[in-house]
Write an enzyme that holds these catalytic residues in place. Structure first.
Site, PDB file in Angstrom:
ATOM      1  N   CYS A  86       0.835  -1.191   0.000  1.00  0.00           N
ATOM      2  CA  CYS A  86       0.000   0.000   0.000  1.00  0.00           C
ATOM      3  C   CYS A  86       0.873   1.245   0.000  1.00  0.00           C
ATOM      4  O   CYS A  86       2.095   1.188   0.152  1.00  0.00           O
ATOM      5  CB  CYS A  86      -0.938   0.016   1.201  1.00  0.00           C
ATOM      6  SG  CYS A  86      -0.072   0.098   2.787  1.00  0.00           S
ATOM      7  N   ASP A 135      13.960  18.144 -35.015  1.00  0.00           N
ATOM      8  CA  ASP A 135      15.170  18.329 -35.816  1.00  0.00           C
ATOM      9  C   ASP A 135      14.956  17.564 -37.119  1.00  0.00           C
ATOM     10  O   ASP A 135      14.075  16.704 -37.203  1.00  0.00           O
ATOM     11  CB  ASP A 135      16.376  17.789 -35.043  1.00  0.00           C
ATOM     12  CG  ASP A 135      17.636  17.764 -35.885  1.00  0.00           C
ATOM     13  OD1 ASP A 135      17.937  18.784 -36.521  1.00  0.00           O
ATOM     14  OD2 ASP A 135      18.293  16.706 -35.912  1.00  0.00           O
ATOM     15  N   ASP A 165      18.691  14.789 -32.237  1.00  0.00           N
ATOM     16  CA  ASP A 165      19.711  13.745 -32.080  1.00  0.00           C
ATOM     17  C   ASP A 165      21.138  14.266 -32.083  1.00  0.00           C
ATOM     18  O   ASP A 165      22.067  13.509 -31.806  1.00  0.00           O
ATOM     19  CB  ASP A 165      19.582  12.721 -33.210  1.00  0.00           C
ATOM     20  CG  ASP A 165      20.145  13.248 -34.525  1.00  0.00           C
ATOM     21  OD1 ASP A 165      19.857  14.419 -34.860  1.00  0.00           O
ATOM     22  OD2 ASP A 165      20.867  12.508 -35.202  1.00  0.00           O
TER      23      ASP A 165
END
Length: 724
Positions: free
Chosen positions: A40, A444, A623
């Protein structure tokens, strides 16, 4: 010749890139423990708050779904130290390593729950048969005998089947805390004690059938919840399942099977066809093909020969390979990626904190609420202990906030696992929450929306002689455009012309002699041609010039992801350092209205900052080194596995395969996850608002309370599984 950046095959680079990712930027957990008895939100807060006070422990994260604790500690802290600390809190813990991650204590707990559930069910059916006689009017000695037989069956059943609740409650109380199993255990023992008292006093009412049915329903709920969460097993478990516990080590030509933990950097390992790579390393002999589908999502095998970099978890398909170890066991990229995912699934979000605070505040009120109900009903009934105890027991059970504790981790684990199977690795656990807020995506170009590999586009329009001369010239150069041109012409079935005196002029192109005339392939000005606006090389032949145009090969899924993002209502930008013609052409091809060419790194970061200053929540996908600042500035960021180390380090998520399509899935699923978490909170709130008053006014029995509480917990997990 116009220069464009080239990259290696991303399918071949994905796994080595994952290795670099693991070495460069994965937050490594020094101690990884299985804590099977946590169940829990109160357990999470208790353990993490206590470990935060432990000298030498920097941070800890407990994954409730996996029941796994990850501890970042100083070098002087050993697993035994943390285990001792947990034992003092009342929790058993077991260290995990590369050989045991795929078979944890959690699985043993599932079998144990099923066994106890079967015993409770068998006893319940027998006691119910005896109870039918009492309900039918059996009285006096007959009723007492049936009660006594029921007691003989119920007492050992409660002692055995109720152990999961009793054990957790006792350990919690010894450690001076209150968890969710304490009120449940008290309710069971109170009902059993009252029934034994009634039986010994020849009373008319005994509740042996009720107490055994109560345990049965509670165990059924806990087991069904266990199975539901197993269906949504996390990406960390899937990665861990790929780890190989043993390897064939080769020393002085002698093969021996050893544990992976015994391998050291520089050892030689033999991997036979059909075997899975046990280590990260470099192939020193042999040729084969590798299946990297489970790691990168790539379905096509990848060639591996001498010098190829391999990663743990890949499957060797066709030939034996001898690999020199560069990392093994806990140091392998696979193991570190599993640690990363587990950390991400356990990360703090605003919803996690809210759930834990609510559960922590709610838990101590349960005994007080039950005691108050007992006192009020004693007063209202004029001292009827049976009625008052029934109401108190029902209140103890029905107020257990188990669903609240599962509201967030069930959804986060399910979403992380589904996205991993689609090829998207979540590095930061809060990224999923932030991704749900994204309304603008900035891409990009080269290496992100495209593969970074040029493809010729107008070869069919060239004369036969021009194509053959171009092939001869292109084969004499290592320039990316020349390499792509040569491949395209060879794929057409052409053979090169006989060109003599071949010479490459650095920065300009290649020239030679053909049929007594000078021929050139290279830049426009060098060959005397008018430059076109797209990426191109130029062929000078027989007094004529021929432009050879190129386009960058689209990354798989590029068109689909842009289309899906537009359908989701996101604004899409294309930012690239490439020339205007190439960027505009790609933007028009993909249907991107907003684009910017010749963008410097600071231009990309400035654009992201400007968009966010206007209130946009930006996802940056890039990248390269020139994308790093923008990736760090954006609200959330993603980079492909083939990206530079700096870009991957700055990103929140990593695409493991070539397909960029999972980005749209991630945005859609993050929104679903946010809705599911909110639905779980609402469900928990409505549950308490309705059923707590029902219990307090005496309209429910302990059995009904157990069933309702179990259904509430299971429904939270099932709601998480609705993620698609």
């Amino acid at each position: 010749m116009t220069t464009i950046r080239a990259s290696g095959c991303p399918a071949c680079a994905a796994a080595p890139a994952a290795e670099s990712l693991a070495r460069a930027d994965l937050p490594r957990a020094r101690v990884l423990l299985s804590v099977p008895e946590v169940h829990c939100a109160a357990c999470i807060s208790t353990i993490e708050r206590d470990l935060a006070k432990m000298p030498g422990v920097n941070s800890s994260r407990l994954n409730l779904t996996l029941k796994r604790l990850s501890v970042d500690a100083d070098a002087g802290i050993e697993p035994a130290d943390v285990i001792a600390r947990l034992n003092a809190l009342g929790y058993d813990a077991h260290e995990l390593d590369a050989g045991t991650l795929s078979m944890t204590e959690t699985e043993r707990q599932g079998r144990e729950l099923l066994m106890r559930l079967g015993v409770a069910g068998f006893a319940m059916m027998n006691i119910m048969l005896l109870s039918v006689a009492v309900w039918s009017g059996a009285d006096g000695p007959t009723r007492d005998m049936f009660h006594l037989i029921s007691a003989v069956i119920a007492i050992p059943t409660v002692a055995f089947a109720g152990q999961p609740f009793f054990r957790n409650a006792w350990k919690a109380l010894r450690a001076g805390r209150m968890d969710m199993d304490a009120p449940i255990s008290f309710a069971i023992l109170l009902t059993l004690g009252l029934s034994i008292f009634e039986t010994l006093q020849s009373g008319a009412h005994a509740y042996f059938d009720s107490v055994v049915m109560l345990i049965f329903f509670l165990l059924a709920g806990r087991y069904l919840d266990f199975r539901a969460r197993a269906v949504a097993r996390s990406a960390a478990q899937e990665l861990a399942a790929l780890e190989v516990p043993r390897a064939i080590r080769v020393r002085d030509g002698v093969e021996s099977t050893v544990n992976v933990a015994e391998l050291a950097v520089g050892d030689l390992v033999l991997v036979r066809p059909g075997g899975r790579m046990p280590v990260d390393g470099v192939v020193i002999s042999g040729q084969s093909e590798l299946d990297r589908a489970l790691l990168t999502g790539e379905t096509l095998p990848v060639f591996a020969g001498e010098g190829a970099v391999v990663s743990a978890g890949e499957v060797n398909l066709t030939g034996p390979l001898t690999v020199r170890v560069t990392a093994a066991g806990k140091d392998s990229s696979l193991h570190r990626m599993a640690d990363l995912v587990a950390n991400a699934e356990s990360a703090r979000t605003k919803y996690t904190t809210l759930a834990e605070r609510a559960a922590r505040a709610y838990a101590p009120t349960i005994p007080l609420l039950s005691l108050g109900a007992f006192a009020v009903w004693m007063y209202l009934t004029g001292g009827d202990v049976r009625v008052a105890i029934n109401v108190a027991v029902t209140t103890l059970i029905i107020t257990c906030p188990c669903a609240l504790g599962l509201a967030v981790p069930a959804v986060v684990t399910a979403a992380s696992g589904k996205l991993f199977r689609k090829g998207l690795l979540i590095k930061d656990g809060t990224a999923l929450e932030r991704l749900a807020e994204v309304d603008t995506v900035v891409f990009d170009k080269t290496g992100t929306l495209t593969m970074g590999t040029p493809v010729p586009t107008n070869l069919d329009g060239l004369p036969e002689d021009a194509r053959r001369v171009a092939l001869a010239l292109a084969e004499a150069s290592g320039h990316p455009l020349a390499t792509s041109l040569a491949k395209g012409l060879r794929d057409m079935g052409l053979r090169p012309a006989l060109v003599s005196d071949l010479a490459e002029v650095p920065g300009y192109g290649v020239e030679g002699q053909w049929n007594g005339a000078r021929v050139r392939l290279g830049r426009a000005a060098w060959v005397g041609a008018d430059a076109v606006t797209t990426t191109a090389a130029y062929l000078s032949l027989d007094g004529l010039t021929h432009p050879l145009t190129f386009t960058d090969q689209l990354r798989p899924g590029a068109e689909e992801v842009v289309r899906a993002l537009h359908q989701q209502g996101a604004q899409v930008w294309l930012m690239s350092g490439d020339v205007q013609g190439a960027v505009q052409s790609l933007a028009e091809r993909l249907g991107i209205k907003h684009w910017q060419a010749e963008a410097l790194p600071q231009d990309k970061a400035a654009k992201v900052e400007a968009l966010q200053a206007r209130g946009a929540k930006v996802l940056m996908v890039g990248d390269g080194l020139n994308d790093t600042v923008a990736l760090s500035t954006s609200h959330v960021s993603i980079s492909p596995a083939s990206a530079l180390d700096a870009a991957r380090a700055a990103s929140d998520m990593v695409m493991l395969g070539r397909d960029i399509g999972p980005i749209a899935d991630a945005l859609r699923m993050s929104g679903q996850a946010k809705r599911r978490i909110r639905e779980n909170f609402w469900q928990s709130g409505v549950y308490n608002a309705i059923f707590v008053p029902v219990a307090l006014v005496g309209l429910a029995t302990p059995l009904i309370a157990a069933a309702i509480m179990s259904v509430s917990s299971i429904s939270v997990t099932l709601n998480a599984l609705r993620l698609k």
